[in-house]
Design an enzyme around this catalytic site. Sequence first.
Site, PDB file in Angstrom:
ATOM      1  N   TYR A  85      -9.527  22.280 -52.474  1.00 31.91           N
ATOM      2  CA  TYR A  85     -10.054  23.779 -52.863  1.00 31.91           C
ATOM      3  C   TYR A  85      -9.676  24.410 -51.886  1.00 31.91           C
ATOM      4  O   TYR A  85      -8.812  26.248 -52.187  1.00 31.91           O
ATOM      5  CB  TYR A  85     -11.718  23.899 -52.736  1.00 31.91           C
ATOM      6  CG  TYR A  85     -11.280  23.739 -54.725  1.00 31.91           C
ATOM      7  CD1 TYR A  85     -12.209  22.506 -55.034  1.00 31.91           C
ATOM      8  CD2 TYR A  85     -11.089  24.226 -55.679  1.00 31.91           C
ATOM      9  CE1 TYR A  85     -12.529  21.535 -56.499  1.00 31.91           C
ATOM     10  CE2 TYR A  85     -12.036  24.102 -56.684  1.00 31.91           C
ATOM     11  CZ  TYR A  85     -12.069  22.672 -56.802  1.00 31.91           C
ATOM     12  OH  TYR A  85     -12.454  22.925 -58.540  1.00 31.91           O
ATOM     13  N   TYR A 113     -23.734   7.773 -51.238  1.00 32.52           N
ATOM     14  CA  TYR A 113     -24.409   8.547 -49.814  1.00 32.52           C
ATOM     15  C   TYR A 113     -22.826   9.068 -49.136  1.00 32.52           C
ATOM     16  O   TYR A 113     -22.271  10.192 -49.432  1.00 32.52           O
ATOM     17  CB  TYR A 113     -25.754   8.513 -49.665  1.00 32.52           C
ATOM     18  CG  TYR A 113     -25.734   9.731 -48.931  1.00 32.52           C
ATOM     19  CD1 TYR A 113     -26.604  11.176 -49.526  1.00 32.52           C
ATOM     20  CD2 TYR A 113     -25.938   9.727 -47.746  1.00 32.52           C
ATOM     21  CE1 TYR A 113     -27.309  11.843 -48.935  1.00 32.52           C
ATOM     22  CE2 TYR A 113     -26.724  11.170 -46.719  1.00 32.52           C
ATOM     23  CZ  TYR A 113     -26.722  12.166 -47.447  1.00 32.52           C
ATOM     24  OH  TYR A 113     -27.664  13.426 -46.457  1.00 32.52           O
TER      25      TYR A 113
HETATM   26  P1  NAD Z   1     -34.252  17.173 -49.962  1.00 32.01           P
HETATM   27  O1  NAD Z   1     -34.487  15.912 -51.217  1.00 32.01           O
HETATM   28  O2  NAD Z   1     -35.912  17.729 -49.661  1.00 32.01           O
HETATM   29  O3  NAD Z   1     -33.757  18.234 -50.388  1.00 32.01           O
HETATM   30  C1  NAD Z   1     -32.557  17.845 -51.590  1.00 32.01           C
HETATM   31  C2  NAD Z   1     -32.894  18.992 -52.948  1.00 32.01           C
HETATM   32  O4  NAD Z   1     -31.738  19.086 -53.562  1.00 32.01           O
HETATM   33  C3  NAD Z   1     -34.576  18.682 -53.273  1.00 32.01           C
HETATM   34  O5  NAD Z   1     -34.585  20.229 -53.939  1.00 32.01           O
HETATM   35  C4  NAD Z   1     -33.453  18.347 -55.004  1.00 32.01           C
HETATM   36  O6  NAD Z   1     -34.496  17.991 -56.081  1.00 32.01           O
HETATM   37  C5  NAD Z   1     -32.206  18.779 -55.213  1.00 32.01           C
HETATM   38  N1  NAD Z   1     -31.944  18.056 -56.414  1.00 32.01           N
HETATM   39  C6  NAD Z   1     -31.132  16.640 -55.944  1.00 32.01           C
HETATM   40  N2  NAD Z   1     -30.067  16.914 -56.782  1.00 32.01           N
HETATM   41  C7  NAD Z   1     -30.584  17.142 -57.684  1.00 32.01           C
HETATM   42  C8  NAD Z   1     -29.790  17.586 -58.543  1.00 32.01           C
HETATM   43  N3  NAD Z   1     -28.259  16.957 -59.161  1.00 32.01           N
HETATM   44  N4  NAD Z   1     -29.945  18.961 -58.761  1.00 32.01           N
HETATM   45  C9  NAD Z   1     -30.123  19.908 -58.771  1.00 32.01           C
HETATM   46  N5  NAD Z   1     -30.919  19.842 -57.222  1.00 32.01           N
HETATM   47  C10 NAD Z   1     -31.199  18.494 -56.917  1.00 32.01           C
HETATM   48  O7  NAD Z   1     -33.359  16.842 -48.398  1.00 32.01           O
HETATM   49  P2  NAD Z   1     -32.966  18.105 -47.860  1.00 32.01           P
HETATM   50  O8  NAD Z   1     -33.307  16.520 -46.043  1.00 32.01           O
HETATM   51  O9  NAD Z   1     -33.877  19.085 -47.343  1.00 32.01           O
HETATM   52  O10 NAD Z   1     -31.671  17.449 -47.632  1.00 32.01           O
HETATM   53  C11 NAD Z   1     -30.834  19.027 -48.019  1.00 32.01           C
HETATM   54  C12 NAD Z   1     -28.945  18.428 -48.046  1.00 32.01           C
HETATM   55  O11 NAD Z   1     -29.030  18.805 -47.083  1.00 32.01           O
HETATM   56  C13 NAD Z   1     -28.254  16.874 -48.628  1.00 32.01           C
HETATM   57  O12 NAD Z   1     -27.305  17.515 -49.080  1.00 32.01           O
HETATM   58  C14 NAD Z   1     -28.674  16.362 -47.890  1.00 32.01           C
HETATM   59  O13 NAD Z   1     -27.502  15.421 -48.322  1.00 32.01           O
HETATM   60  C15 NAD Z   1     -28.390  16.747 -46.678  1.00 32.01           C
HETATM   61  N6  NAD Z   1     -28.520  16.638 -45.552  1.00 32.01           N
HETATM   62  C16 NAD Z   1     -30.103  15.983 -45.196  1.00 32.01           C
HETATM   63  C17 NAD Z   1     -30.153  15.661 -43.524  1.00 32.01           C
HETATM   64  C18 NAD Z   1     -31.508  15.713 -43.047  1.00 32.01           C
HETATM   65  O14 NAD Z   1     -31.201  14.569 -42.023  1.00 32.01           O
HETATM   66  N7  NAD Z   1     -32.348  16.453 -43.509  1.00 32.01           N
HETATM   67  C19 NAD Z   1     -29.417  15.216 -42.650  1.00 32.01           C
HETATM   68  C20 NAD Z   1     -28.095  14.963 -43.200  1.00 32.01           C
HETATM   69  C21 NAD Z   1     -27.787  16.082 -44.507  1.00 32.01           C
END
Ligand code: NAD
Length: 331
Positions: free
Chosen positions: A160, A146
């Site tokens: 890019y 990750y």
């Molecule tokens: P989440 O798991 O609820 O959402 C991620 C979404 O991406 C899900 O709907 C999942 O089904 C989809 N997904 C996963 N792999 C995929 C693929 N190969 N193709 C298409 N869709 C795919 O998590 P979240 O908390 O909503 O996080 C969203 C983004 O924000 C992520 O990129 C995460 O790394 C980033 N982020 C979140 C947090 C947090 O605290 N919530 C912190 C840092 C970064």
Amino acid sequence: MTTRRILITGGAGFLGSHLCERLVDAGHDVICLDNFFTSQKTNVAHLLSRPNFELIRHDVTREIWLEVDQIYNMACPASPIHYQYNPIKTTKVSVLGAINVLGMAKRCNARVLQASTSEVYGDPDIHPQPESYHGNVSCIGPRACYDEGKRVAETLFFDYHRQNGVDIRVVRIFNTYGPRMHPFDGRVVTNFIVQAIQGQDITIYGDGSQTRSFCYVDDLVNGIIAMMDNEQGFIGPVNLGNPGEFTIKQLAEMVIAMTGSTSRITYLPLPKDDPTQRRPDNTLAKEKLGWAPAIKLEEGLAKTIAYFKSIDLSEYRKPTDFDYATSNRER
Ligand code: NAD
Ligand code: UDP
């Protein structure tokens, strides 16, 4: 207002679904793309009847041909038990996903925002973390799929931009919580609330002295949209998070008190490479975006507890069977 065609990858997830809602309500044409690995269609079911909302089941590691003006690249499993379930796929999602959305942005002349993370700082030895800090990340540990995936994604975004002039934005998101987190995502806020509601033991990993800073989802969505829409040429990376810092033990005690639960605290081993402290330095976000979070932890927790009390847990499929308690992998 200019109506834009906006793609949100991972749009059915926790953060993505809130973004979809906000941008649909603002009148934009929103395309939500998701493979539903860590989410369910129910997160966006309320938007399906809206004429300016479209849902596509697709895996972001595969290319897709769409015509859009803006892309929010949110697709990636975010909870440790989700991203460590299939770590090779996790790296592919960050790297191939970034290449695919950047290629699309280049072709369409679209602006593209990357959901990066505080994990790029690893287990930080500078506190709080400013964007200039280069981090302390293990490239071979269980969290590396990750952390390093997200670091390479940032590299791709900046290359890019420099090489092809793509209009990029990079936000580094710190722990964010709120309604529509998956009830079985294993993240600390979810686990503690679901355990408290069900009267189960509250599972603290380690001695609970590690810290996190928790941002409520509405604040975060404001910051992400402010970054996407800023026209001052500020591309980031920028930290988005709430600087209020709490130990995990303090969080457990707050959740028990606020739910009136009879749950007791139990201590389990700390997962490997678990960061000991984390707090955003928000100076840059304030200066460049005029953004700062407004919602205190107690207020956000109250809303999140109300949400988890309102849903029927039997309607949720566990995304993976992987968890720390049953895994024989190194913790
Ligand atoms: P989440 O798991 O609820 O959402 C991620 C979404 O991406 C899900 O709907 C999942 O089904 C989809 N997904 C996963 N792999 C995929 C693929 N190969 N193709 C298409 N869709 C795919 O998590 P979240 O908390 O909503 O996080 C969203 C983004 O924000 C992520 O990129 C995460 O790394 C980033 N982020 C979140 C947090 C947090 O605290 N919530 C912190 C840092 C970064
Ligand atoms: N944690 C915990 N009990 C749980 C889940 C998590 O003590 O049931 C701890 C975890 O070890 C980490 C912190 O809470 O120190 C935040 O974990 P989370 O998985 O939410 O996200 P992270 O910030 O580690 O990516």
